[in-house]
Write an enzyme that holds these catalytic residues in place. Structure first.
Site, PDB file in Angstrom:
ATOM      1  N   MET A 106       0.844  -1.188   0.000  1.00  0.00           N
ATOM      2  CA  MET A 106       0.000   0.000   0.000  1.00  0.00           C
ATOM      3  C   MET A 106       0.881   1.240   0.000  1.00  0.00           C
ATOM      4  SD  MET A 106      -3.344  -1.074   2.210  1.00  0.00           S
ATOM      5  CE  MET A 106      -2.531  -2.276   3.205  1.00  0.00           C
ATOM      6  N   CYS A 116      -2.327  -1.109 -10.543  1.00  0.00           N
ATOM      7  CA  CYS A 116      -2.414   0.274 -10.078  1.00  0.00           C
ATOM      8  C   CYS A 116      -3.399   1.085 -10.934  1.00  0.00           C
ATOM      9  CB  CYS A 116      -1.036   0.925 -10.085  1.00  0.00           C
ATOM     10  SG  CYS A 116      -1.088   2.607  -9.450  1.00  0.00           S
ATOM     11  N   LYS A 172       0.623  -9.276  -9.617  1.00  0.00           N
ATOM     12  CA  LYS A 172      -0.639  -8.875  -8.981  1.00  0.00           C
ATOM     13  C   LYS A 172      -1.481  -8.172 -10.041  1.00  0.00           C
ATOM     14  CE  LYS A 172      -2.214  -6.419  -4.830  1.00  0.00           C
ATOM     15  NZ  LYS A 172      -2.564  -5.043  -5.215  1.00  0.00           N
ATOM     16  N   ARG A 193      -6.503  -3.093   3.328  1.00  0.00           N
ATOM     17  CA  ARG A 193      -7.117  -2.153   4.262  1.00  0.00           C
ATOM     18  C   ARG A 193      -7.687  -2.846   5.487  1.00  0.00           C
ATOM     19  NH1 ARG A 193     -11.183  -0.111   0.233  1.00  0.00           N
ATOM     20  NH2 ARG A 193     -10.996  -2.346  -0.196  1.00  0.00           N
TER      21      ARG A 193
END
Ligand SMILES: Cc1cc2nc3c(=O)[nH]c(=O)nc-3n(C[C@H](O)[C@H](O)[C@H](O)COP(=O)(O)O)c2cc1C
Length: 317
Positions: free
Chosen positions: A8, A94, A135, A220
């Site tokens: 992050m 992203c 990813k 998160r």
């Protein structure tokens, strides 16, 4: 079952990775993305993003690269491996406008042939003992071509794939489409790690059921609940679990603030702490109070003393 701490940018640096590794329950971390354009990056850049290359944690920290030029990515991946990276991760998720405009991150999900070529060249450049992983999101404009993208990367030689179960257009809006991650898992021979919208032990259970993935990456959710990985593990083992208390968290916040103040230019003072607090507020009302107290300040003394007061108050209670 493996649980990874998600990369992050702007929050999870080596200080926070150390804090989370100490809390426990996670098996692996990934650095914030390092942008690769047309140059070979200097060694100090890799060391800044991943000091664990020389001062390792008990768990591996993969170096994440973001770019679209297969040859430059390969050159820089080779360099990172030589400096001690235990793994290289490729970012194709992203959503940032500036990144996508420069042909990086999620926009490459429209070009599976390029994904294949990047994976192939990076894999070839890096010693076999170092895993190359990737990813992705489920797509750029829409949730399409994700199986095609995943197969292209696997064919290119990646060892593992993390899938954030949303398209770039979905942003961070719930839900995460765990069932689509399941479609990918069924088609790939390599491990698939499910990511997106796991905030609780219950979410983990549902994600596992819908995706069929044992392994997850938590972002998160771990920021808001620092011991979520421990809680998930206890639940899986059928053990009772005592959640982390606010005084413990307040101590960690103070440590994080002190360390980050020394590591970044003063104009950014408190930014990382504030980001963490934003997520902690979901779980801990005291985090909201602290956030409100410091949100407008960039003064290291004011911020540190507010965090110290919050810690002292928590310990006295
Ligand atoms: C502030 C922030 C910064 C992020 N930076 C990165 C990054 O550098 N590299 C990356 O691959 N993903 C990045 N992500 C995406 C997360 O790794 C993760 O895929 C996403 O938050 C979904 O997982 P979650 O619902 O568990 O948070 C970032 C997400 C957030 C919220």
């Amino acid at each position: 079952m493996r649980i990874y701490l998600a990369p992050m940018e702007g929050v999870v640096d080596h200080h926070l990775r150390k804090i989370y590794a100490d809390i426990g329950g996670i098996d692996l971390c990934v650095t914030e993305f390092i942008r690769v354009t047309h140059t070979r990056l200097p060694e100090k850049m890799f060391r800044r993003y991943c000091p664990e290359m020389s001062d390792p944690l008990p768990i591996p920290v993969r170096v994440q690269l973001l770019g679209s030029d297969p040859e430059m990515l390969a050159i820089n991946a080779y360099a990172a491996a030589r400096y001690g990276a235990p793994g290289i991760d490729l970012n194709f998720g992203c959503p940032a406008k500036t990144v996508n405009k420069n042909r990086g991150g999620a926009c490459l999900l429209n070009e599976p042939e390029l994904l294949f070529e990047i994976a192939r060249q990076v894999r070839q450049a890096v010693p076999n003992s170092i895993p190359v992983t990737a990813k992705i999101r489920l797509g750029y404009e829409s949730r399409t071509r994700y199986v095609e993208n995943a197969l292209a990367l696997a064919e290119g030689g990646i060892a593992e794939l993390v899938v954030h179960g949303r398209s770039k257009t979905d942003g961070y809006r719930p839900p995460a489409y765990w069932n689509c991650i399941g479609e990918i898992r069924e088609r790939l021979a390599i491990p698939v790690i499910a990511n997106g919208e796991i905030w609780t032990v219950d979410d983990y259970r549902r994600c596992r059921e819908e995706s069929g993935c044992d392994h997850v990456m938590l972002g998160r959710g771990l920021l808001s609940c620092p011991d979520l990985a421990l809680a998930i593990r206890a639940d899986q083992a059928g053990e009772a679990y005592q959640p982390m208390t606010w005084p413990h968290i307040a101590e960690l916040l103070l440590k994080f603030q002190r360390e980050t103040t020394d590591s970044y230019p003063l104009q950014f003072c408190g930014n990382r702490l504030k980001q963490w607090l934003m997520y902690l507020q979901r779980q801990y009302p005291q985090a909201h109070t602290l956030f409100e107290t410091i949100k407008k300040s960039r003064d290291p003394h004011i911020i540190e003393s507010a965090v110290r007061d919050a810690r002292d108050l928590a310990c006295a209670a």
